[in-house]
Design an enzyme around this catalytic site. Structure first.
Site, mmCIF file in Angstrom:
data_model
loop_
_atom_site.group_PDB
_atom_site.id
_atom_site.type_symbol
_atom_site.label_atom_id
_atom_site.label_comp_id
_atom_site.label_asym_id
_atom_site.label_seq_id
_atom_site.Cartn_x
_atom_site.Cartn_y
_atom_site.Cartn_z
ATOM 1 N N TYR A 53 1.333 102.436 136.061
ATOM 2 C CA TYR A 53 1.268 101.105 135.462
ATOM 3 C C TYR A 53 1.957 100.083 136.371
ATOM 4 O O TYR A 53 3.007 100.351 136.948
ATOM 5 C CB TYR A 53 1.934 101.088 134.087
ATOM 6 C CG TYR A 53 1.173 101.815 133.003
ATOM 7 C CD1 TYR A 53 -0.113 102.305 133.212
ATOM 8 C CD2 TYR A 53 1.752 102.022 131.757
ATOM 9 C CE1 TYR A 53 -0.792 102.979 132.207
ATOM 10 C CE2 TYR A 53 1.076 102.690 130.747
ATOM 11 C CZ TYR A 53 -0.193 103.168 130.979
ATOM 12 O OH TYR A 53 -0.859 103.832 129.976
ATOM 13 N N GLY A 216 -9.112 94.364 121.165
ATOM 14 C CA GLY A 216 -9.178 93.172 120.316
ATOM 15 C C GLY A 216 -10.461 93.040 119.520
ATOM 16 O O GLY A 216 -10.563 92.144 118.677
ATOM 17 N N LEU A 218 -11.433 94.799 117.146
ATOM 18 C CA LEU A 218 -11.142 95.081 115.741
ATOM 19 C C LEU A 218 -10.007 94.205 115.214
ATOM 20 O O LEU A 218 -9.421 94.493 114.179
ATOM 21 C CB LEU A 218 -10.784 96.561 115.573
ATOM 22 C CG LEU A 218 -11.923 97.543 115.880
ATOM 23 C CD1 LEU A 218 -11.395 98.973 115.961
ATOM 24 C CD2 LEU A 218 -13.022 97.435 114.821
ATOM 25 N N GLY A 220 -10.262 90.762 114.588
ATOM 26 C CA GLY A 220 -10.767 89.455 114.183
ATOM 27 C C GLY A 220 -11.475 88.718 115.291
ATOM 28 O O GLY A 220 -11.403 87.487 115.385
#
Length: 323
Positions: A53, A216, A218, A220
């Site tokens: 990462y 994202g 799920l 909105g």
């Protein structure tokens, strides 16, 4: 905060896991420190990272940020169940990736140095290594345990038969083997219900879902698209177009329940019996705070059945495709 055991182990972890992949590339160090402190304040004791990462050319950056966070003291390291991963190449030089005994030794020592700690609670294989035998992998891990450098092993992105094989080979050596698996799992991506989840349940492993809100989609996304607060491109746009009707029905159902779609998506995972702790990856303190709301969402059998209608899952294989 609720806590549960990580698989069959005696280790207790929070029902949400703080993912740190955004620390460095998306979230600067000061804000990352604030998010980690806030996570501890909320009772989250489970942090996940990986040695790669940080982004291309900066692999290891995220672990370094966590290391400087722990170096502040104040019990920060002691409060944290620390999980990191190895597999991906750190450089292009031979033996700088995958799961050879040599790379395990080098990668582990490098992560310990970056994280400024003398042990890792959960050391995870980021991917299956098809070229290294399990005898070699487990011997290297047994050595690391004996040296006090790691405590538990986990996997990530394994197929069900990989998990079964890993455990069988560990048992031959009278070694614990894996205690957890990280897989992509969410209402829209349920492939692991076929083989992986049955393998986890049969072998007593905990499930740590990554991408619980599918980038994202799920959370909105249609509402945000309408008000102009989100623009979709690339794979996100393609996935939205392919599932627009289902996502629309999902957002309408979340409104009926009186909850944000993101809270419903995380809560659904928390209601799945195999799940230990979904990984949340906040870029900001506000996103962390919002994720905590899912802990207060209760979904009854009617609600769970409706979500299965909107996003059909899988039966266990082979019943999913055979009589």
């Amino acid at each position: 905060m609720e806590y549960t055991h990580l698989g069959r182990s005696g280790l207790r972890v929070s029902r949400l896991c703080l993912g740190t992949m955004n620390f460095g590339p998306e979230t600067d160090e000061v804000d990352a420190f604030g998010i980690m402190d806030a996570a501890h304040d909320a009772g989250i004791n489970f942090f996940d990272t990986a040695n790669v990462y940080g982004g291309e050319g900066k692999r290891g950056w995220t672990e370094e940020i966590l290391g400087r966070y722990f170096a502040q003291g104040g019990g920060r390291r002691e409060k944290t169940v620390l999980a990191t991963k190895l597999y991906g190449n750190i450089t292009d030089w031979p033996n700088e990736g995958k799961l050879s005994a040599l790379n395990i030794r080098r990668a582990l020592d490098a992560s310990l140095s970056r994280l400024q700690t003398d042990y890792i609670d959960l050391y995870q294989f980021h991917h299956i290594d098809r070229e290294t035998p399990w005898d070699e992998i487990w011997q290297a891990m047994e050595t690391a345990v004996a040296q006090g450098k790691i405590i538990y092993n986990g996997s990530s992105n394994f197929a069900g038969w990989h998990i079964a094989t890993a455990q069988a080979e560990a048992h031959k050596r009278s070694y614990t083997g894996l205690v957890s698996e990280q897989s992509i799992y969410n209402l829209l991506t349920r492939d692991i219900e076929l083989e992986v989840i049955p393998a986890l349940e049969a072998n007593g492993l905990g499930l740590i879902p990554w991408s619980p809100l599918l980038g994202g989609l799920l959370a909105g996304v249609l509402r945000k698209e309408r008000d102009g607060s989100r623009r979709n491109a690339g794979r996100s746009a393609a996935a939205l177009d392919a599932n627009r009707d289902a996502i629309g029905a999902y957002e309408d159902f979340a409104d009926e329940l009186g909850h944000d779609p993101a809270d419903v998506g995380l809560a659904w995972l928390l209601h799945q019996p195999a799940v230990t702790a979904p990984i949340i990856g906040p870029r900001t303190r506000e996103q962390l705070d919002a994720s905590l709301h899912a802990l207060d969402v209760t979904l009854d059998e009617t609600a769970l059945a409706r979500l299965d209608e909107i996003f059909p899952g899988h039966k266990t294989a082979p019943e999913d495709y055979a009589w």
